[in-house]
Design a protein around this motif. Structure first.
Motif, mmCIF file in Angstrom:
data_model
loop_
_atom_site.group_PDB
_atom_site.id
_atom_site.type_symbol
_atom_site.label_atom_id
_atom_site.label_comp_id
_atom_site.label_asym_id
_atom_site.label_seq_id
_atom_site.Cartn_x
_atom_site.Cartn_y
_atom_site.Cartn_z
ATOM 1 N N TYR A 5 -21.095 -2.908 5.553
ATOM 2 C CA TYR A 5 -22.391 -3.581 5.369
ATOM 3 C C TYR A 5 -22.305 -4.697 4.325
ATOM 4 O O TYR A 5 -22.627 -5.847 4.614
ATOM 5 N N LEU A 6 -21.860 -4.349 3.110
ATOM 6 C CA LEU A 6 -21.850 -5.366 2.047
ATOM 7 C C LEU A 6 -20.883 -6.510 2.375
ATOM 8 O O LEU A 6 -21.262 -7.685 2.325
ATOM 9 N N VAL A 7 -19.656 -6.172 2.753
ATOM 10 C CA VAL A 7 -18.669 -7.222 3.036
ATOM 11 C C VAL A 7 -19.141 -8.081 4.211
ATOM 12 O O VAL A 7 -19.077 -9.311 4.166
ATOM 13 N N MET A 8 -19.653 -7.426 5.262
ATOM 14 C CA MET A 8 -20.102 -8.191 6.433
ATOM 15 C C MET A 8 -21.255 -9.134 6.052
ATOM 16 O O MET A 8 -21.324 -10.266 6.527
ATOM 17 N N ALA A 9 -22.145 -8.647 5.161
ATOM 18 C CA ALA A 9 -23.263 -9.497 4.727
ATOM 19 C C ALA A 9 -22.772 -10.684 3.906
ATOM 20 O O ALA A 9 -23.387 -11.756 3.909
ATOM 21 N N MET A 10 -21.657 -10.493 3.195
ATOM 22 C CA MET A 10 -21.137 -11.561 2.332
ATOM 23 C C MET A 10 -20.396 -12.651 3.130
ATOM 24 O O MET A 10 -20.208 -13.754 2.626
ATOM 25 N N VAL A 11 -19.961 -12.328 4.358
ATOM 26 C CA VAL A 11 -19.101 -13.258 5.102
ATOM 27 C C VAL A 11 -19.684 -14.685 5.204
ATOM 28 O O VAL A 11 -18.980 -15.659 4.909
ATOM 29 N N PRO A 12 -20.985 -14.856 5.587
ATOM 30 C CA PRO A 12 -21.500 -16.232 5.652
ATOM 31 C C PRO A 12 -21.442 -16.955 4.302
ATOM 32 O O PRO A 12 -21.311 -18.183 4.256
ATOM 33 N N LEU A 13 -21.513 -16.174 3.204
ATOM 34 C CA LEU A 13 -21.453 -16.798 1.875
ATOM 35 C C LEU A 13 -20.025 -17.238 1.561
ATOM 36 O O LEU A 13 -19.808 -18.307 0.982
ATOM 37 N N PHE A 14 -19.046 -16.404 1.956
ATOM 38 C CA PHE A 14 -17.647 -16.809 1.772
ATOM 39 C C PHE A 14 -17.392 -18.086 2.575
ATOM 40 O O PHE A 14 -16.732 -19.009 2.109
ATOM 41 N N THR A 15 -17.931 -18.113 3.806
ATOM 42 C CA THR A 15 -17.716 -19.286 4.672
ATOM 43 C C THR A 15 -18.332 -20.529 4.024
ATOM 44 O O THR A 15 -17.688 -21.581 3.934
ATOM 45 N N ARG A 45 -20.801 -28.519 -0.434
ATOM 46 C CA ARG A 45 -22.173 -28.049 -0.615
ATOM 47 C C ARG A 45 -23.192 -28.976 0.062
ATOM 48 O O ARG A 45 -24.313 -28.566 0.340
ATOM 49 N N LYS A 46 -22.783 -30.209 0.361
ATOM 50 C CA LYS A 46 -23.693 -31.107 1.092
ATOM 51 C C LYS A 46 -23.979 -30.576 2.489
ATOM 52 O O LYS A 46 -24.990 -30.901 3.103
ATOM 53 N N LYS A 47 -23.082 -29.746 3.001
ATOM 54 C CA LYS A 47 -23.262 -29.212 4.361
ATOM 55 C C LYS A 47 -23.912 -27.828 4.358
ATOM 56 O O LYS A 47 -24.056 -27.212 5.405
ATOM 57 N N TRP A 48 -24.280 -27.316 3.178
ATOM 58 C CA TRP A 48 -24.847 -25.972 3.140
ATOM 59 C C TRP A 48 -26.206 -25.924 3.841
ATOM 60 O O TRP A 48 -27.054 -26.798 3.640
ATOM 61 N N ASP A 49 -26.385 -24.870 4.639
ATOM 62 C CA ASP A 49 -27.662 -24.612 5.295
ATOM 63 C C ASP A 49 -28.347 -23.498 4.487
ATOM 64 O O ASP A 49 -27.966 -22.325 4.584
ATOM 65 N N TYR A 50 -29.339 -23.882 3.667
ATOM 66 C CA TYR A 50 -29.928 -22.906 2.747
ATOM 67 C C TYR A 50 -30.726 -21.811 3.460
ATOM 68 O O TYR A 50 -30.900 -20.726 2.909
ATOM 69 N N ASP A 51 -31.201 -22.093 4.697
ATOM 70 C CA ASP A 51 -31.871 -21.011 5.441
ATOM 71 C C ASP A 51 -30.867 -19.900 5.734
ATOM 72 O O ASP A 51 -31.145 -18.706 5.571
ATOM 73 N N LYS A 52 -29.662 -20.333 6.165
ATOM 74 C CA LYS A 52 -28.619 -19.336 6.482
ATOM 75 C C LYS A 52 -28.149 -18.628 5.209
ATOM 76 O O LYS A 52 -27.921 -17.416 5.208
ATOM 77 N N LYS A 86 -24.634 -17.388 -8.755
ATOM 78 C CA LYS A 86 -24.288 -18.580 -9.534
ATOM 79 C C LYS A 86 -23.952 -19.751 -8.600
ATOM 80 O O LYS A 86 -24.444 -20.870 -8.774
ATOM 81 N N LEU A 87 -23.133 -19.465 -7.595
ATOM 82 C CA LEU A 87 -22.715 -20.531 -6.680
ATOM 83 C C LEU A 87 -23.905 -21.129 -5.937
ATOM 84 O O LEU A 87 -24.021 -22.352 -5.808
ATOM 85 N N PHE A 88 -24.806 -20.276 -5.437
ATOM 86 C CA PHE A 88 -25.904 -20.765 -4.594
ATOM 87 C C PHE A 88 -27.205 -20.960 -5.379
ATOM 88 O O PHE A 88 -28.245 -21.247 -4.786
ATOM 89 N N ASP A 89 -27.119 -20.802 -6.705
ATOM 90 C CA ASP A 89 -28.259 -21.043 -7.576
ATOM 91 C C ASP A 89 -29.490 -20.212 -7.164
ATOM 92 O O ASP A 89 -30.578 -20.750 -6.936
ATOM 93 N N LYS A 143 -15.102 -31.747 -6.990
ATOM 94 C CA LYS A 143 -16.348 -31.702 -7.772
ATOM 95 C C LYS A 143 -17.576 -31.317 -6.935
ATOM 96 O O LYS A 143 -18.407 -30.543 -7.375
ATOM 97 N N ASP A 144 -17.666 -31.827 -5.692
ATOM 98 C CA ASP A 144 -18.884 -31.576 -4.896
ATOM 99 C C ASP A 144 -18.989 -30.131 -4.441
ATOM 100 O O ASP A 144 -20.020 -29.698 -3.981
ATOM 101 N N LYS A 145 -17.894 -29.353 -4.573
ATOM 102 C CA LYS A 145 -17.963 -27.950 -4.158
ATOM 103 C C LYS A 145 -18.008 -27.009 -5.351
ATOM 104 O O LYS A 145 -18.115 -25.800 -5.197
#
Ligand SMILES: N[C@@H](CCC(=O)N[C@@H](CS)C(=O)NCC(=O)O)C(=O)O
Length: 227
Positions: free
Chosen positions: A103-113, A119-126, A176-179, A223-225
């Motif tokens: 459960y936890l690892v599977m939930a984290m996968v989109p965040l690892f991706t 970060r300019k391409k991040w989809d904050y809804d996802k 921290k990464l996703f504020d 820097k942008d990441k």
């Protein structure tokens, strides 16, 4: 024996915790292409999954998958044990590890991706829906987590190896990464566990190794990441 691994990944961290606790001193080898796209080359002959960790025995046999490696080490080197003798406590160890893996690892996968792209391409809804899924999986673990300073009972077990590195990512790295706010304040038992487990010298060692690896990786990120 040797362990193919990286200090950045939570899965080999779980194996290192067992090795350190049992006093098994073996070389660590970092295979290519685990945290970048440089290609995995001959490592795929050692582990066709192309993932870390892999344990290689002196006769050349190889074993992938962190939980399987931990169980093998426990069977081969039973003292000191990180698997409780009591069947109920042993089941709790396996339960916490399973909740982390399934459960936890599977939930984290989109965040690892997301962490691997600009970060300019991040989809904050996802990202927000992944963070909500992470919180849901932490709620499951909150229900079962021990209250004596360890994941199960009052000593270090394989459950701490499975949980502590993932908790660090969920409580500290991702917010921290996703504020975004850390879920820690909404999870009193897990929060108490997170504070207590760092007092165990073996757990503290692997947690520090992960902090160091994250901060070293951060220096390399464009820097942008960066966080
Ligand atoms: N279920 C595996 C997961 C191992 C895993 O996913 N490791 C990641 C490190 S974070 C990996 O090697 N990824 C490389 C890749 O997928 O190319 C285990 O418990 O060992």
């Amino acid at each position: 024996m040797k362990l193919y691994q990286t200090f950045l990944s939570p899965f080999p961290t779980r194996v290192r915790l067992i090795l350190y606790a049992k006093g098994i001193d073996i070389p660590f080898v970092e295979p290519p292409g685990i945290h970048d796209r440089s290609g995995k080359g001959d490592y795929l002959k050692i582990n066709p999954l192309g993932r870390v960790p892999t344990l290689e025995l002196d006769d050349g046999r190889t074993l992938p998958e962190s939980e399987v490696i931990c169980e093998y080490l426990e069977d081969m080197y039973p003292t000191p044990t990180l698997r409780p003798a009591d069947p109920w406590a042993r089941a709790q160890v396996r339960l916490i590890a399973r909740l982390c893996d399934f459960y936890l690892v599977m939930a984290m996968v989109p965040l690892f991706t997301a962490s691997g792209i600009s970060r300019k391409k991040w989809d904050y809804d996802k990202i927000d829906s992944a963070l909500a899924e992470v919180k849901r999986s932490l709620d499951y673990i909150e229900h079962y987590i021990g209250t004596s300073g360890y994941a199960v009972g009052s000593s270090l077990s394989q459950a701490d190896g499975a949980l502590a590195p993932q908790l660090m990512l969920a409580f500290e790295w991702a917010p921290k990464l996703f504020d975004r706010p850390s879920p820690e304040s909404q999870l009193p038992k897990l929060s108490a566990y997170w504070k207590a487990i760092k007092k165990d010298p073996i757990a503290d060692r692997v947690i520090r190794e992960t902090y160091d690896a994250i901060s070293a990786a951060q220096q390399q990120v464009p820097k942008d990441k960066q966080i």
